[in-house]
Design an enzyme around this catalytic site. Structure first.
Site, PDB file in Angstrom:
ATOM      1  N   SER B  72       0.811  -1.216   0.000  1.00  0.00           N
ATOM      2  CA  SER B  72       0.000   0.000   0.000  1.00  0.00           C
ATOM      3  C   SER B  72       0.842   1.264   0.000  1.00  0.00           C
ATOM      4  O   SER B  72       0.351   2.325  -0.342  1.00  0.00           O
ATOM      5  CB  SER B  72      -0.938   0.003   1.196  1.00  0.00           C
ATOM      6  OG  SER B  72      -0.233   0.270   2.368  1.00  0.00           O
ATOM      7  N   LYS B 120       0.740   4.617   6.931  1.00  0.00           N
ATOM      8  CA  LYS B 120       0.176   5.431   5.837  1.00  0.00           C
ATOM      9  C   LYS B 120       0.791   6.824   5.881  1.00  0.00           C
ATOM     10  O   LYS B 120       1.460   7.205   6.825  1.00  0.00           O
ATOM     11  CB  LYS B 120      -1.342   5.565   6.006  1.00  0.00           C
ATOM     12  CG  LYS B 120      -2.114   4.267   6.012  1.00  0.00           C
ATOM     13  CD  LYS B 120      -2.323   3.724   4.624  1.00  0.00           C
ATOM     14  CE  LYS B 120      -3.016   2.384   4.691  1.00  0.00           C
ATOM     15  NZ  LYS B 120      -2.292   1.323   4.061  1.00  0.00           N
TER      16      LYS B 120
END
Lengths: 167, 219
Positions: B72, B120
């Site tokens: 990701s 993230k």
């Protein structure tokens, strides 16, 4: 002479470090004392009560419905809230207040809990800001230490009907 | 004192110490070099039992090392996919007051699964307006005490576009260095993808966030 002073200072610093680390681990993984303020958990916990909150069941994911928990406020991480767990993930909870004519229900999403104060008329909780992530829970309140006449007692929820048992 | 180092230990003391031969040796050496040797060894032995709390505290308060899994955050982390995964240093001291900047790579406790932590990039802070990518609302104002986080690999990331803004209380650490593999050893600099700047930030000015980032780089 300077060597002795040096070793003394070093030893003192070492002890300070040791004990602060032990204190950190105790407060982080065993439990801590919390002074509660605010009316949202009356009558179970009143203003300025001192409670003991244990951290173990949070780390072991053993929080159950009906437990009183200390959690970080979702809107201000420096503020803590003390509420009762009404629903765990996947549970159906009632989102309307006790006086509302129309009952509304919702399901608690994965990884979240539904928190409500015992004083439904005067509590800002999941009914206004929605389900709270489990990661914000800091500990489970297991003992009341002050005031002296109610040491150790944590009564059941006065609104037990709001905890829906689905099993 | 240096001619007979055993004067340091009384007879009773001596018999207790004997099984730990290495420690006796250390005692002798230290007695010859410095007067506070015995105290030091004692502190060392008791310090061994302290090592566990100290380590735990350091991991909780200062820094944490974690391996990054998944795609990701490509291409910033794990550029080669599953074949080699990066190990990052998570600075926990810098987020003790929940202060992060746009563009920082942070680890947060996943709101969907509290047993998991996700890594993230911070796209927007509280009060920012942001154009979302596939969230239920096209434009979102990030609520107070929340962050908008996204993976760099759009479409292959489970991020705020799926579960919405995350609470600051779930913040775990800020990724400050890639420490493994050695060829990729580097500091992680905050950078916001140019197309993911907030429409306007909570403080009202367009470029404020970038200036803050530049200041941090020069430190």
């Amino acid at each position: 002479m300077s060597a002795r002073l040096y070793s003394k200072v070093l030893g003192f610093l070492g002890y300070t470090l040791q004990y602060s680390c032990i204190a950190h681990c105790t407060f982080e993984y065993v439990g801590e004392f919390v002074v509660c303020s605010g009316p949202s958990m009356e009558p179970t916990i009143t203003n300025h009560d001192v409670v003991f909150s244990e951290r173990l069941s949070r780390h072991l994911y053993r929080i159950e419905k009906g437990d009183i928990v200390i959690a970080k406020s979702p809107f201000d991480p420096n503020m803590n809230i003390c509420k009762r767990v009404i629903g765990l993930e996947g549970d159906k909870v009632c989102t309307s207040g006790p006086s509302d004519t129309f009952k509304t229900h919702t399901f608690v999403p994965r990884g979240h809990v539904w928190l409500e104060g015992d004083n439904l008329q005067n509590s800002t909780d999941s009914r206004s800001y929605g389900p709270v992530p489990y990661g914000l829970i800091r500990g489970r309140v297991c003992l009341k230490l002050w005031p002296p006449h109610s040491v150790g007692t944590l009564t059941e929820s006065p609104n037990a009907g709001r905890i829906l048992r689905t099993e | 004192m240096s001619s007979n180092p055993f004067t340091l230990t009384s007879p009773t003391r001596h018999t207790q110490v004997i099984p730990l031969r290495h420690e006796v040796q250390v005692l002798q050496d230290m007695a010859q070099t410095a007067g506070f040797g015995r105290k030091y060894v004692k502190a060392f032995v008791s310090g061994f039992f302290i090592a566990v709390p100290v380590t735990v505290t350091a991991l909780d308060r200062l820094a944490y090392v974690a391996r990054v899994e998944g795609a990701s955050m490509q291409p910033s982390l794990n550029p080669q996919g599953a074949s080699s995964s990066d190990v990052v240093l998570l600075n926990r001291w810098s987020v003790r007051n929940y202060e992060v900047q746009r563009g920082d790579i942070v680890s947060v406790v996943s709101p969907k699964n509290p047993k998991q932590k996700i890594i993230k990039r911070v796209i927007a802070l509280e009060g920012d307006f942001i154009k979302t990518l596939g969230y239920k609302n096209r434009y979102v104002r990030v609520p107070d005490g929340h962050l908008w986080i996204e993976g760099d690999h759009h479409g292959h990331s489970f991020d705020s576009n799926t579960f919405g803004p995350v609470s600051l209380g779930l913040l775990h650490g800020r990724a400050s260095h890639i420490i493994w593999p050695p060829t990729r050893w580097q500091r992680i600099r905050p950078c916001v993808p140019p197309d993911r700047r907030p429409l306007f930030d909570g403080r009202g000015s367009e470029d404020d966030g970038d200036d803050v980032n530049d200041d941090d780089n020069t430190k």
